[in-house]
Design a protein around this motif. Structure first.
Motif: not given
Length: 439
Positions: A229-230, A250
């Motif tokens: 996600k990051k 991301n």
């Protein structure tokens, strides 16, 4: 003309002052008082710990001053064997990071860090470390990291790695890491198994005086981890303004990531209270005999298994390091590798490969002197059956000499995970060696 290495009798270089009241002495006295038994020395304490291991660990829990929110109901079910994987300290609740960060004096140094290319030794106090871990944890919680999620680092063992690890542990997330030396395949072989939600990475590293850009590898790694996600990029060598992370999905710089956890007031650390057996770290086997295998470490349990380095010719079991300690004392030898070879009946013989030092040549005279040195220092049954020359010895990218892979090759098998080697071309030197045929 070279001289044989002198084999000296081992000498005691240091021994503790018997009058000193060490923590071990204090613990031994506490156990003796609690159970009304005489424990005159370390050996007697050790023997008691083996025979009464549940009581031993109960006493250690008390003595160590662990911080916990709920006491255990049972240390361990002693009716269960190791194969049953019994639960330790059942019912307890605690947090690993809370215990590491609980130092009472904020100004005491928690970390000393050195970095290649910089002369300064960076010092981090416990107060500073707690503040940073609180920032990391707040930012992780903000992006949705929760207990059981995997957070990983593709970065050196330094301050950032410690801060990120402790933040993950405070939440109950599971930390895993690989060195920046690893190539894309080596990283994905490991991280793809655990599906991380968040990754921390540096933009470059300095090794042997040379800067190695890390962003191209990171970009490929990120593409192979669809659950991310990051991606948090840490300016490690260069300044933030000179680093382009636009091609990495991301991605965000560390400063900006930590900023998401800030509010009107500095964030406060919150420690999730977890079972003693809750996963803490995921580490990996070397990958020399197949895909790297995950090894889960909990807050107090460490399970490691050992594959390399054990030889057993004619029923005499010993470690290859015993041979290396003797052989590599010869000035003619720059490196060596000791491996077993098996025949169709399962009998084992030991093969020793020598990589010669610069300006020295392999000779029958050297072979005889090495055999004699091993025979004198160890025994006749430690002497290798064959001593052969090699031009190279395989190492993993984290500097481990690899015996298992060579053992496979001389047995006619393939080594699939070549990506974990720093010098994979050396593996081919061990294929179809004439002297090893027909055994």
């Amino acid at each position: 003309m070279s001289r044989e290495p002198e084999i000296m009798e081992a000498q005691v270089m240091w021994e503790p002052d018997s009058k000193r009241n060490t923590h071990m002495d204090q613990f031994r006295a506490a156990v003796a008082a609690a159970y009304g038994i005489p424990l005159a020395n370390y050996n007697e304490l050790y023997q008691w710990s083996v025979e009464h291991y549940a009581d031993f660990w109960a006493e250690f829990w008390k003595f160590s001053g662990l911080t916990f929110s709920r006491l255990y109901t049972e240390v361990i079910d002693s009716s269960k064997g190791v194969a049953d994987v019994p639960e330790w300290f059942k019912g307890s609740r605690l947090n690993y990071a809370e215990n590491l960060l609980k130092h009472k004096e904020n100004d005491k140094i928690a970390l000393y860090a050195a970095q290649e290319g910089k002369e300064e030794i960076v010092k981090v106090t416990f107060g500073e470390l707690r503040q940073q871990v609180a920032l990391y944890a707040a930012a992780m919680r903000k992006m949705g990291v929760k207990t059981g999620d995997r957070v990983v680092g593709y970065l050196p063992n330094g301050i950032h790695a410690v801060e990120a690890m402790l933040a993950a542990a405070s939440i109950g997330a599971i930390w895993s890491a690989t060195s920046p030396d690893f190539g894309v395949n080596g990283v994905l072989d490991r991280f793809s198994q655990i599906q991380p939600k968040l990754i921390f990475s540096v933009e470059a590293v300095i090794y042997n005086g040379k800067t190695h850009n890390h962003l191209e590898k990171l970009q490929s790694v990120v593409k192979g981890l669809p659950d991310l996600k990051k991606v948090v990029v840490i300016p490690y060598v260069s300044s933030k303004g000179s680093i382009d992370i636009s091609k990495i999905s991301n991605s965000v710089f560390l400063e900006d990531f930590l900023g998401t956890g800030k509010g009107d007031q500095p964030p406060q650390l919150e420690f999730e209270q977890l079972p003693f057996s809750h996963p803490l770290f995921i580490m990996y086997s070397s990958g020399t005999t197949g895909a790297p295998k995950c090894m889960v470490h909990s807050a107090g349990v460490l399970s490691l298994s050992s594959g390399d380095g054990t030889l057993n010719p004619s029923g005499v079991r010993f470690g290859s390091s015993e041979i290396y300690n003797i052989v590599e004392a010869f000035e003619e030898v720059s490196d060596s590798l000791c491996v077993p070879q098996y025949n169709k009946d399962g009998e084992e013989r030991v093969i020793l490969f020598l990589k010669m030092a610069t300006n020295h040549v392999f000779s029958l005279g050297l072979v005889q002197r090495i055999k004699e040195a091993i025979r004198r220092a160890l025994s006749a049954r430690h002497v290798p059956s064959l001593i052969l020359e090699t031009e190279g010895i395989p190492y993993t990218i984290n500097g481990k000499k690899v015996e298992v892979a060579v053992k496979q090759i001389i047995a006619g098998k393939e080594v699939e995970q070549r990506g974990i080697f720093s010098n994979p071309e050396t593996l081919d030197l061990y294929r179809d060696i004439p002297e090893l045929r027909g055994y």
